[in-house]
Scaffold this motif. Structure first.
Motif, PDB file in Angstrom:
ATOM      1  N   HIS A  56      15.662  24.111  60.814  1.00  0.00           N
ATOM      2  CA  HIS A  56      16.029  22.976  61.668  1.00  0.00           C
ATOM      3  C   HIS A  56      15.021  21.837  61.535  1.00  0.00           C
ATOM      4  CE1 HIS A  56      15.747  21.067  65.810  1.00  0.00           C
ATOM      5  NE2 HIS A  56      16.892  20.640  65.339  1.00  0.00           N
ATOM      6  N   MET A  57      13.731  22.190  61.654  1.00  0.00           N
ATOM      7  CA  MET A  57      12.710  21.153  61.560  1.00  0.00           C
ATOM      8  C   MET A  57      12.660  20.559  60.148  1.00  0.00           C
ATOM      9  SD  MET A  57      11.836  20.983  64.620  1.00  0.00           S
ATOM     10  CE  MET A  57      10.426  19.894  64.627  1.00  0.00           C
ATOM     11  N   LEU A  58      12.939  21.374  59.140  1.00  0.00           N
ATOM     12  CA  LEU A  58      13.020  20.873  57.765  1.00  0.00           C
ATOM     13  C   LEU A  58      14.125  19.821  57.673  1.00  0.00           C
ATOM     14  CD1 LEU A  58      12.224  20.964  54.766  1.00  0.00           C
ATOM     15  CD2 LEU A  58      13.814  22.884  54.505  1.00  0.00           C
ATOM     16  N   ALA A  59      15.255  20.106  58.276  1.00  0.00           N
ATOM     17  CA  ALA A  59      16.366  19.142  58.259  1.00  0.00           C
ATOM     18  C   ALA A  59      15.952  17.817  58.888  1.00  0.00           C
ATOM     19  CB  ALA A  59      17.581  19.727  58.980  1.00  0.00           C
ATOM     20  N   ILE A  60      15.228  17.884  59.991  1.00  0.00           N
ATOM     21  CA  ILE A  60      14.795  16.659  60.673  1.00  0.00           C
ATOM     22  C   ILE A  60      13.902  15.821  59.760  1.00  0.00           C
ATOM     23  CG2 ILE A  60      13.343  15.785  62.558  1.00  0.00           C
ATOM     24  CD1 ILE A  60      14.493  18.127  64.260  1.00  0.00           C
ATOM     25  N   SER A  61      12.933  16.449  59.122  1.00  0.00           N
ATOM     26  CA  SER A  61      12.040  15.694  58.235  1.00  0.00           C
ATOM     27  C   SER A  61      12.775  15.167  57.011  1.00  0.00           C
ATOM     28  CB  SER A  61      10.845  16.551  57.807  1.00  0.00           C
ATOM     29  OG  SER A  61       9.881  16.562  58.835  1.00  0.00           O
ATOM     30  N   LEU A  62      13.693  15.958  56.490  1.00  0.00           N
ATOM     31  CA  LEU A  62      14.464  15.493  55.332  1.00  0.00           C
ATOM     32  C   LEU A  62      15.321  14.278  55.687  1.00  0.00           C
ATOM     33  CD1 LEU A  62      15.427  18.966  53.829  1.00  0.00           C
ATOM     34  CD2 LEU A  62      13.904  17.260  52.790  1.00  0.00           C
ATOM     35  N   VAL A  63      15.878  14.257  56.885  1.00  0.00           N
ATOM     36  CA  VAL A  63      16.625  13.076  57.348  1.00  0.00           C
ATOM     37  C   VAL A  63      15.698  11.867  57.355  1.00  0.00           C
ATOM     38  CG1 VAL A  63      17.699  11.995  59.376  1.00  0.00           C
ATOM     39  CG2 VAL A  63      18.379  14.302  58.680  1.00  0.00           C
ATOM     40  N   GLU A  64      14.504  12.044  57.903  1.00  0.00           N
ATOM     41  CA  GLU A  64      13.541  10.935  57.980  1.00  0.00           C
ATOM     42  C   GLU A  64      13.136  10.437  56.596  1.00  0.00           C
ATOM     43  OE1 GLU A  64      12.528   9.218  60.637  1.00  0.00           O
ATOM     44  OE2 GLU A  64      13.864  10.441  61.875  1.00  0.00           O
ATOM     45  N   LEU A  65      13.189  11.321  55.614  1.00  0.00           N
ATOM     46  CA  LEU A  65      12.846  10.939  54.240  1.00  0.00           C
ATOM     47  C   LEU A  65      14.062  10.440  53.453  1.00  0.00           C
ATOM     48  CD1 LEU A  65      10.404  13.872  53.386  1.00  0.00           C
ATOM     49  CD2 LEU A  65       9.798  11.485  53.860  1.00  0.00           C
TER      50      LEU A  65
ATOM     51  N   GLU B 162      20.052  17.357  51.325  1.00  0.00           N
ATOM     52  CA  GLU B 162      19.136  18.484  51.554  1.00  0.00           C
ATOM     53  C   GLU B 162      19.044  18.811  53.041  1.00  0.00           C
ATOM     54  OE1 GLU B 162      15.313  18.712  49.331  1.00  0.00           O
ATOM     55  OE2 GLU B 162      15.985  16.800  48.485  1.00  0.00           O
ATOM     56  N   ALA B 163      19.047  17.774  53.870  1.00  0.00           N
ATOM     57  CA  ALA B 163      18.987  17.984  55.321  1.00  0.00           C
ATOM     58  C   ALA B 163      20.219  18.744  55.790  1.00  0.00           C
ATOM     59  CB  ALA B 163      18.879  16.643  56.047  1.00  0.00           C
ATOM     60  N   ARG B 164      21.357  18.383  55.266  1.00  0.00           N
ATOM     61  CA  ARG B 164      22.605  19.057  55.645  1.00  0.00           C
ATOM     62  C   ARG B 164      22.540  20.541  55.267  1.00  0.00           C
ATOM     63  NH1 ARG B 164      25.726  16.012  53.155  1.00  0.00           N
ATOM     64  NH2 ARG B 164      26.007  14.462  54.768  1.00  0.00           N
ATOM     65  N   ASN B 165      22.027  20.833  54.077  1.00  0.00           N
ATOM     66  CA  ASN B 165      21.873  22.226  53.655  1.00  0.00           C
ATOM     67  C   ASN B 165      20.933  22.987  54.588  1.00  0.00           C
ATOM     68  OD1 ASN B 165      23.579  21.866  51.465  1.00  0.00           O
ATOM     69  ND2 ASN B 165      21.903  21.441  50.044  1.00  0.00           N
ATOM     70  N   ALA B 166      19.843  22.349  54.956  1.00  0.00           N
ATOM     71  CA  ALA B 166      18.862  22.998  55.835  1.00  0.00           C
ATOM     72  C   ALA B 166      19.449  23.262  57.221  1.00  0.00           C
ATOM     73  CB  ALA B 166      17.593  22.144  55.945  1.00  0.00           C
ATOM     74  N   ILE B 167      20.163  22.283  57.771  1.00  0.00           N
ATOM     75  CA  ILE B 167      20.719  22.490  59.120  1.00  0.00           C
ATOM     76  C   ILE B 167      21.849  23.505  59.081  1.00  0.00           C
ATOM     77  CG2 ILE B 167      22.413  20.600  59.254  1.00  0.00           C
ATOM     78  CD1 ILE B 167      19.948  21.784  61.987  1.00  0.00           C
ATOM     79  N   ASN B 168      22.615  23.533  58.004  1.00  0.00           N
ATOM     80  CA  ASN B 168      23.664  24.555  57.881  1.00  0.00           C
ATOM     81  C   ASN B 168      23.059  25.952  57.832  1.00  0.00           C
ATOM     82  OD1 ASN B 168      25.839  22.802  58.030  1.00  0.00           O
ATOM     83  ND2 ASN B 168      25.929  22.509  55.816  1.00  0.00           N
ATOM     84  N   LYS B 169      21.915  26.085  57.166  1.00  0.00           N
ATOM     85  CA  LYS B 169      21.235  27.385  57.122  1.00  0.00           C
ATOM     86  C   LYS B 169      20.740  27.767  58.517  1.00  0.00           C
ATOM     87  CE  LYS B 169      19.539  31.016  55.119  1.00  0.00           C
ATOM     88  NZ  LYS B 169      20.392  32.063  54.568  1.00  0.00           N
ATOM     89  N   ALA B 170      20.206  26.805  59.249  1.00  0.00           N
ATOM     90  CA  ALA B 170      19.753  27.082  60.615  1.00  0.00           C
ATOM     91  C   ALA B 170      20.920  27.557  61.476  1.00  0.00           C
ATOM     92  CB  ALA B 170      19.105  25.839  61.220  1.00  0.00           C
ATOM     93  N   ILE B 171      22.065  26.913  61.336  1.00  0.00           N
ATOM     94  CA  ILE B 171      23.256  27.296  62.102  1.00  0.00           C
ATOM     95  C   ILE B 171      23.724  28.691  61.688  1.00  0.00           C
ATOM     96  CG2 ILE B 171      25.701  26.782  62.481  1.00  0.00           C
ATOM     97  CD1 ILE B 171      24.860  23.769  62.285  1.00  0.00           C
TER      98      ILE B 171
END
Length: 162
Positions: free
Chosen positions: A117-126, A131-140
């Motif tokens: 989840h936190m990875l997704a947040i930082s990837l969005v900011e970058l 990549e953020a979508r992949n990270a948040i999907n994994k968190a879900i």
């Protein structure tokens, strides 16, 4: 003679009564006497994290994990340490370093939904939305009941549809 287990127990007792620097010194003494013991490094890491913060503890969390890679508790706490350091980087708008730390956390504990989840947040900011979508999907996938993950996923969907 010096006995590492006694120093380790002393460290706990000193911490409980607020003698923080003495608690750190006792935990360090146990590590100095038995540097190849994962538990003593872990105890020192926990003591340092509590008193001085995650940055001070990281070396000993790493060493405990290195000495006993099969120990799930040592691994989880190292991943949590990386996660907490990443949160501090995010707070300071240093998202590139946060991403590096979160990837280390995920490498150690691939099922750590909060790190994804936190990875997704930082990837969005970058600006790395895919990549953020992949990270948040994994968190879900790992924690389907967490609404905060679903909200970020929905936000990513809306932002990319515009």
């Amino acid at each position: 003679p010096d006995h590492p287990p006694e120093y380790s127990m002393l460290s706990h007792s000193l911490q409980e009564i607020g003698q923080y620097q003495s608690a750190i010194a006792a935990a360090r003494k146990a590590v100095d006497l038995k540097p190849d013991n994962a538990y003593y490094h872990f105890n020192l890491a926990l003591t340092l994290a509590e008193i001085e913060g995650e940055s001070a503890a990281l070396e000993h969390f790493r060493k405990a994990h290195e000495l006993a890679p099969e120990d799930k508790v040592f691994a989880k706490d190292l991943a949590v340490c990386y996660h907490n350091l990443a949160c501090d980087k995010q707070f300071r708008d240093n998202h590139a370093e946060a991403v590096d730390l979160l990837r280390l956390a995920i490498e150690i504990d691939p099922d750590y939904a909060g790190a994804h989840h936190m990875l997704a947040i930082s990837l969005v900011e970058l600006g790395k939305t895919d990549e953020a979508r992949n990270a948040i999907n994994k968190a879900i996938e790992l924690d389907p009941g967490e609404m905060e993950y679903r909200e970020l996923n929905e936000k990513l969907r809306i932002d990319t549809d515009m």
